[in-house]
Design an enzyme around this catalytic site. Structure first.
Site, PDB file in Angstrom:
ATOM      1  N   GLY A 115       0.837  -1.203   0.000  1.00 40.54           N
ATOM      2  CA  GLY A 115       0.000   0.000   0.000  1.00 40.54           C
ATOM      3  C   GLY A 115       0.865   1.242   0.000  1.00 40.54           C
ATOM      4  O   GLY A 115       2.019   1.203   0.438  1.00 40.54           O
ATOM      5  N   GLN A 120       3.111  10.079   1.134  1.00 36.05           N
ATOM      6  CA  GLN A 120       4.414   9.409   1.214  1.00 36.05           C
ATOM      7  C   GLN A 120       5.301   9.697   0.012  1.00 36.05           C
ATOM      8  O   GLN A 120       6.505   9.439   0.050  1.00 36.05           O
ATOM      9  CB  GLN A 120       4.225   7.885   1.322  1.00 36.05           C
ATOM     10  CG  GLN A 120       3.693   7.427   2.664  1.00 36.05           C
ATOM     11  CD  GLN A 120       3.635   5.923   2.721  1.00 36.05           C
ATOM     12  OE1 GLN A 120       2.688   5.328   2.231  1.00 36.05           O
ATOM     13  NE2 GLN A 120       4.646   5.295   3.289  1.00 36.05           N
ATOM     14  N   CYS A 164       6.519   0.222   7.415  1.00 34.85           N
ATOM     15  CA  CYS A 164       6.076   1.383   6.641  1.00 34.85           C
ATOM     16  C   CYS A 164       7.232   1.810   5.748  1.00 34.85           C
ATOM     17  O   CYS A 164       8.375   1.895   6.202  1.00 34.85           O
ATOM     18  CB  CYS A 164       5.685   2.526   7.578  1.00 34.85           C
ATOM     19  SG  CYS A 164       5.171   4.015   6.691  1.00 34.85           S
ATOM     20  N   LEU A 165       6.922   2.063   4.478  1.00 34.28           N
ATOM     21  CA  LEU A 165       7.968   2.429   3.531  1.00 34.28           C
ATOM     22  C   LEU A 165       8.671   3.721   3.936  1.00 34.28           C
ATOM     23  O   LEU A 165       9.814   3.944   3.534  1.00 34.28           O
ATOM     24  CB  LEU A 165       7.370   2.577   2.132  1.00 34.28           C
ATOM     25  CG  LEU A 165       6.732   1.289   1.561  1.00 34.28           C
ATOM     26  CD1 LEU A 165       6.009   1.579   0.258  1.00 34.28           C
ATOM     27  CD2 LEU A 165       7.783   0.212   1.375  1.00 34.28           C
ATOM     28  N   HIS A 206      -3.715   1.502   7.968  1.00 37.08           N
ATOM     29  CA  HIS A 206      -2.349   2.040   7.935  1.00 37.08           C
ATOM     30  C   HIS A 206      -2.256   3.204   6.949  1.00 37.08           C
ATOM     31  O   HIS A 206      -1.747   4.279   7.288  1.00 37.08           O
ATOM     32  CB  HIS A 206      -1.357   0.928   7.558  1.00 37.08           C
ATOM     33  CG  HIS A 206       0.064   1.392   7.489  1.00 37.08           C
ATOM     34  ND1 HIS A 206       1.016   1.047   8.424  1.00 37.08           N
ATOM     35  CD2 HIS A 206       0.693   2.211   6.605  1.00 37.08           C
ATOM     36  CE1 HIS A 206       2.153   1.644   8.111  1.00 37.08           C
ATOM     37  NE2 HIS A 206       1.999   2.341   7.001  1.00 37.08           N
ATOM     38  N   GLU A 207      -2.769   2.996   5.740  1.00 31.83           N
ATOM     39  CA  GLU A 207      -2.670   4.048   4.720  1.00 31.83           C
ATOM     40  C   GLU A 207      -3.572   5.236   5.061  1.00 31.83           C
ATOM     41  O   GLU A 207      -3.215   6.394   4.816  1.00 31.83           O
ATOM     42  CB  GLU A 207      -3.027   3.499   3.327  1.00 31.83           C
ATOM     43  CG  GLU A 207      -2.182   2.319   2.855  1.00 31.83           C
ATOM     44  CD  GLU A 207      -0.683   2.551   2.946  1.00 31.83           C
ATOM     45  OE1 GLU A 207      -0.234   3.716   2.921  1.00 31.83           O
ATOM     46  OE2 GLU A 207       0.050   1.554   3.071  1.00 31.83           O
ATOM     47  N   HIS A 210      -1.954   7.823   7.130  1.00 34.59           N
ATOM     48  CA  HIS A 210      -1.104   8.775   6.399  1.00 34.59           C
ATOM     49  C   HIS A 210      -1.914   9.979   5.916  1.00 34.59           C
ATOM     50  O   HIS A 210      -1.397  11.082   5.820  1.00 34.59           O
ATOM     51  CB  HIS A 210      -0.456   8.105   5.182  1.00 34.59           C
ATOM     52  CG  HIS A 210       0.725   7.236   5.517  1.00 34.59           C
ATOM     53  ND1 HIS A 210       1.913   7.737   6.020  1.00 34.59           N
ATOM     54  CD2 HIS A 210       0.908   5.899   5.412  1.00 34.59           C
ATOM     55  CE1 HIS A 210       2.768   6.744   6.198  1.00 34.59           C
ATOM     56  NE2 HIS A 210       2.184   5.615   5.838  1.00 34.59           N
TER      57      HIS A 210
HETATM   58 CO    CO Z   1       3.115   3.776   5.906  1.00 38.01          CO
END
Ligand code: CO
Length: 245
Positions: A115, A120, A164-165, A206-207, A210
């Site tokens: 995702g 991000q 998380c990226l 999670h997304e 953000h």
């Molecule tokens: Co993340």
């Protein structure tokens, strides 16, 4: 309580420096109604392999840097754009949105992620993409959500490992609702409603964070937060002055 006040409450929690904000009863129970009657009665329910997800999140995520076919790059904590407020997507059916979504998927797959939220990659808009399979050849599993909202949450919660990226190098246990009901606009601007469970519900939550300027480190319990503190200091040092908390 409306979603507007839900968002406002989340932001208030962040601004007040409350750690693990939605894990507290006051934040969680008073914001979004709880799903009752089980998921069986709900309109659409998706399930994906948690094993597949865990594998991707535990070991395969990475920041790919420059990705062929796009100028988008993953921002890493504590880049202030990860904490900036995000505006609604207002232009639908246009080339720009299509291009952005296509490039976000490119970056997501190149990162080994499942995702990605627009903030991000430095686009402060309420837009997220995900593919629970993490497999670029499974295009039918790709999901694009514009201006998403959570309308109901399940009482049961689960703790699972997340990465998380924007936080390379570590993962941590996070508690999330097991099922959620969401509404969002698709790329044509049409409002849709869905119920998500398990792995997909986790990715969404999670997304979605953000998009509310929340990061998953805000949701760690005290011991998990202490465990990753050194990693956070390393990222902050690497970023240099001017990062957001
Ligand atoms: Co993340």
């Amino acid at each position: 309580m409306s979603m507007l006040s839900f968002r406002a409450l989340l932001l208030l929690c962040v601004a007040s420096g409350i750690n693990g904000l939605v894990l507290t009863t006051s934040c969680e129970r008073s914001t979004v109604p709880t799903i009752t009657g089980g998921v069986g009665e709900l309109l659409r329910v998706h399930r994906w392999s948690r094993r597949c997800g865990r594998l991707l999140m535990d070991s395969d995520e990475r920041n790919p840097g420059r990705v062929v076919g796009t100028d988008l790059r993953i921002l890493e904590y504590p880049d202030p754009r990860l904490r900036a407020s995000n505006t609604d997507v207002t232009s639908f059916k246009d080339y720009k949105l299509k291009k952005l979504v296509k490039e976000m998927f490119k970056v997501m797959y190149a990162s080994g992620g499942v995702g990605l939220a627009a903030p991000q990659v430095g686009i402060n808009q309420r837009l997220m993409v995900f593919n629970p399979t993490g497999d670029s050849t499974e295009a039918s599993s790709e999901v694009v959500l514009c201006n998403p909202e959570i309308t109901e949450v399940s009482e049961p919660t689960e703790v699972e490992v997340e990465g998380c990226l924007s936080f390379p190098g570590f993962t941590a246990d996070v508690r999330r609702h097991s099922a959620i009901k969401v509404r969002y606009q698709n790329m044509k601007g049409k409002w849709l409603e869905e119920t998500l469970v398990d792995w997909e519900a986790r990715i969404f939550q999670h997304e979605y964070d953000h998009l509310t300027s929340t990061l998953y480190i805000d949701r760690l319990d005290a011991s998990e937060r202490a465990r990753v503190q050194e990693n956070l200091v390393e990222l902050t040092d690497k970023f240099g002055p001017g990062g957001a908390p």
